[in-house]
Design an enzyme around this catalytic site. Sequence first.
Site, PDB file in Angstrom:
ATOM      1  N   LYS A 119      -3.157   8.623   2.626  1.00  9.11           N
ATOM      2  CA  LYS A 119      -4.182   8.401   3.611  1.00  9.11           C
ATOM      3  C   LYS A 119      -4.061   8.885   4.789  1.00  9.11           C
ATOM      4  O   LYS A 119      -4.844   9.553   5.279  1.00  9.11           O
ATOM      5  CB  LYS A 119      -4.683   6.999   3.300  1.00  9.11           C
ATOM      6  CG  LYS A 119      -5.128   6.436   2.169  1.00  9.11           C
ATOM      7  CD  LYS A 119      -6.545   7.146   1.480  1.00  9.11           C
ATOM      8  CE  LYS A 119      -7.108   6.394   0.481  1.00  9.11           C
ATOM      9  NZ  LYS A 119      -7.848   7.112  -0.222  1.00  9.11           N
ATOM     10  N   TYR A 141       0.885  -1.169   0.085  1.00  7.76           N
ATOM     11  CA  TYR A 141       0.214   0.016  -0.021  1.00  7.76           C
ATOM     12  C   TYR A 141       0.777   1.293  -0.186  1.00  7.76           C
ATOM     13  O   TYR A 141       0.470   2.309  -0.427  1.00  7.76           O
ATOM     14  CB  TYR A 141      -0.859  -0.060   1.184  1.00  7.76           C
ATOM     15  CG  TYR A 141      -2.065   0.719   1.119  1.00  7.76           C
ATOM     16  CD1 TYR A 141      -3.088   0.793  -0.050  1.00  7.76           C
ATOM     17  CD2 TYR A 141      -2.664   2.033   1.874  1.00  7.76           C
ATOM     18  CE1 TYR A 141      -4.147   1.330  -0.419  1.00  7.76           C
ATOM     19  CE2 TYR A 141      -3.453   2.831   1.896  1.00  7.76           C
ATOM     20  CZ  TYR A 141      -4.226   2.481   0.561  1.00  7.76           C
ATOM     21  OH  TYR A 141      -5.424   3.326   0.558  1.00  7.76           O
TER      22      TYR A 141
HETATM   23  P1  NAP Z   1     -11.887   3.575  -8.389  1.00  9.54           P
HETATM   24  O1  NAP Z   1     -13.435   3.054  -8.839  1.00  9.54           O
HETATM   25  O2  NAP Z   1     -10.832   3.219  -9.119  1.00  9.54           O
HETATM   26  O3  NAP Z   1     -12.116   5.131  -7.950  1.00  9.54           O
HETATM   27  C1  NAP Z   1     -11.069   5.809  -7.792  1.00  9.54           C
HETATM   28  C2  NAP Z   1     -11.727   7.089  -8.628  1.00  9.54           C
HETATM   29  O4  NAP Z   1     -10.618   8.282  -8.646  1.00  9.54           O
HETATM   30  C3  NAP Z   1     -11.727   6.943 -10.236  1.00  9.54           C
HETATM   31  O5  NAP Z   1     -12.879   7.521 -10.690  1.00  9.54           O
HETATM   32  C4  NAP Z   1     -10.665   7.728 -10.809  1.00  9.54           C
HETATM   33  O6  NAP Z   1     -10.805   8.119 -12.074  1.00  9.54           O
HETATM   34  C5  NAP Z   1     -10.562   8.895  -9.589  1.00  9.54           C
HETATM   35  N1  NAP Z   1      -9.487   9.807 -10.056  1.00  9.54           N
HETATM   36  C6  NAP Z   1      -8.226   9.542 -10.051  1.00  9.54           C
HETATM   37  N2  NAP Z   1      -7.338  10.728 -10.205  1.00  9.54           N
HETATM   38  C7  NAP Z   1      -8.398  11.651 -10.466  1.00  9.54           C
HETATM   39  C8  NAP Z   1      -8.138  12.997 -10.478  1.00  9.54           C
HETATM   40  N3  NAP Z   1      -7.118  13.633 -10.892  1.00  9.54           N
HETATM   41  N4  NAP Z   1      -9.532  13.768 -10.875  1.00  9.54           N
HETATM   42  C9  NAP Z   1     -10.541  13.034 -10.610  1.00  9.54           C
HETATM   43  N5  NAP Z   1     -10.773  11.859 -10.179  1.00  9.54           N
HETATM   44  C10 NAP Z   1      -9.654  11.129 -10.314  1.00  9.54           C
HETATM   45  O7  NAP Z   1     -11.722   2.880  -6.897  1.00  9.54           O
HETATM   46  P2  NAP Z   1     -12.275   2.980  -5.398  1.00  9.54           P
HETATM   47  O8  NAP Z   1     -11.761   1.819  -4.675  1.00  9.54           O
HETATM   48  O9  NAP Z   1     -13.764   3.024  -5.565  1.00  9.54           O
HETATM   49  O10 NAP Z   1     -11.718   4.378  -4.879  1.00  9.54           O
HETATM   50  C11 NAP Z   1     -12.594   5.332  -4.403  1.00  9.54           C
HETATM   51  C12 NAP Z   1     -11.851   5.821  -2.902  1.00  9.54           C
HETATM   52  O11 NAP Z   1     -12.088   4.500  -1.973  1.00  9.54           O
HETATM   53  C13 NAP Z   1     -10.331   6.068  -3.109  1.00  9.54           C
HETATM   54  O12 NAP Z   1     -10.112   7.227  -2.287  1.00  9.54           O
HETATM   55  C14 NAP Z   1      -9.769   4.730  -2.161  1.00  9.54           C
HETATM   56  O13 NAP Z   1      -8.602   4.989  -1.924  1.00  9.54           O
HETATM   57  C15 NAP Z   1     -10.649   4.594  -1.421  1.00  9.54           C
HETATM   58  N6  NAP Z   1     -10.824   3.036  -0.915  1.00  9.54           N
HETATM   59  C16 NAP Z   1     -10.860   2.061  -1.744  1.00  9.54           C
HETATM   60  C17 NAP Z   1     -10.725   0.858  -1.179  1.00  9.54           C
HETATM   61  C18 NAP Z   1     -10.833  -0.475  -1.763  1.00  9.54           C
HETATM   62  O14 NAP Z   1     -10.295  -1.559  -1.284  1.00  9.54           O
HETATM   63  N7  NAP Z   1     -11.337  -0.251  -3.125  1.00  9.54           N
HETATM   64  C19 NAP Z   1     -10.788   0.804   0.321  1.00  9.54           C
HETATM   65  C20 NAP Z   1     -10.606   1.874   1.165  1.00  9.54           C
HETATM   66  C21 NAP Z   1     -10.641   3.247   0.565  1.00  9.54           C
HETATM   67  P3  NAP Z   1      -9.817   7.188 -13.226  1.00  9.54           P
HETATM   68  O15 NAP Z   1     -10.402   5.885 -13.339  1.00  9.54           O
HETATM   69  O16 NAP Z   1      -9.864   8.080 -14.395  1.00  9.54           O
HETATM   70  O17 NAP Z   1      -8.411   7.396 -12.460  1.00  9.54           O
END
Ligand code: NAP
Length: 253
Positions: free
Chosen positions: A160, A153
């Site tokens: 984070k 990570y």
């Molecule tokens: P996700 O579907 O890949 O979402 C991440 C989003 O961030 C995507 O829509 C991505 O767009 C966007 N992004 C990246 N750079 C950006 C920018 N410059 N401007 C605007 N948008 C941007 O994955 P997710 O897991 O749902 O992530 C959402 C949040 O949850 C994140 O903060 C992640 O760290 C957090 N989270 C996830 C998990 C997990 O296990 N999945 C656990 C805890 C927390 P692109 O696809 O175009 O890059």
Amino acid sequence: MAKLLDGKTALILGVANKWSLAYAIAAAYSREGAKVVLTFQGERLKQTVEELGQEIGASKVFQCDVTQPAELERISAELSGGLDAVVHAIAFANREDLSRPFVETSRDGYLLAQEVSSYSLLAVARATAPLMPQGGSLLTLTYLGSQRVVPNYNVMGVAKAALEATVRYLASDLGPKNIRVNAISAGPVKTASARAIKDFSSILDVVAQHAPLRRNTDPAEVADTAVFLASDLGRGVTGNTIFVDAGFHIMGL
Ligand code: NAP
């Protein structure tokens, strides 16, 4: 029957596809009666996010790359009618920084992860707070890797940690305006971002074996907690990181 988010308008940043946590939250907000507005990062995602927006009855979908000041300014133009809730579900780090030893993280990779995954919450707060004159809710998503070492990570854990501190400072700044700022620390969920972390599936296996609930996190559980925080039920909650992770974070071994 009254729904939890009746009469509220919510801006949700970070939908990439139907597996995105932002999409689960958007669907839950819509189910609870909110008027939902979605953004997408760039042209590549436009069609997918517009289609997903249609599925949940989003009132508007527009582009907002949070690293571009001109695109952040667009938020106030697109939401001139005001806002009640904002969901920041955005993170990014270079794939090589999520697989090699942390000590090898480059300066550029470190700054990129911080800019997109942490500083952007501050930028979004500055852009949206004036749209919430009666108060509102700002929510971001974080992960246990901010507090404990989770293999691979790496730089995202550091981003984070900064994000969670940003939540606390924003909560203090914006509290007098009745704007609440919180984070949900979600258990691991297989999304596009998560797949970039080397050996992510082994993290899922460990959680399913050791979490008190002996299973992984369902995005719908994260979304329902996000509904609570945006709703009047969450009116006394600010500056918190709330774990929605089947309890995994309490375990020592
Ligand atoms: P996700 O579907 O890949 O979402 C991440 C989003 O961030 C995507 O829509 C991505 O767009 C966007 N992004 C990246 N750079 C950006 C920018 N410059 N401007 C605007 N948008 C941007 O994955 P997710 O897991 O749902 O992530 C959402 C949040 O949850 C994140 O903060 C992640 O760290 C957090 N989270 C996830 C998990 C997990 O296990 N999945 C656990 C805890 C927390 P692109 O696809 O175009 O890059």
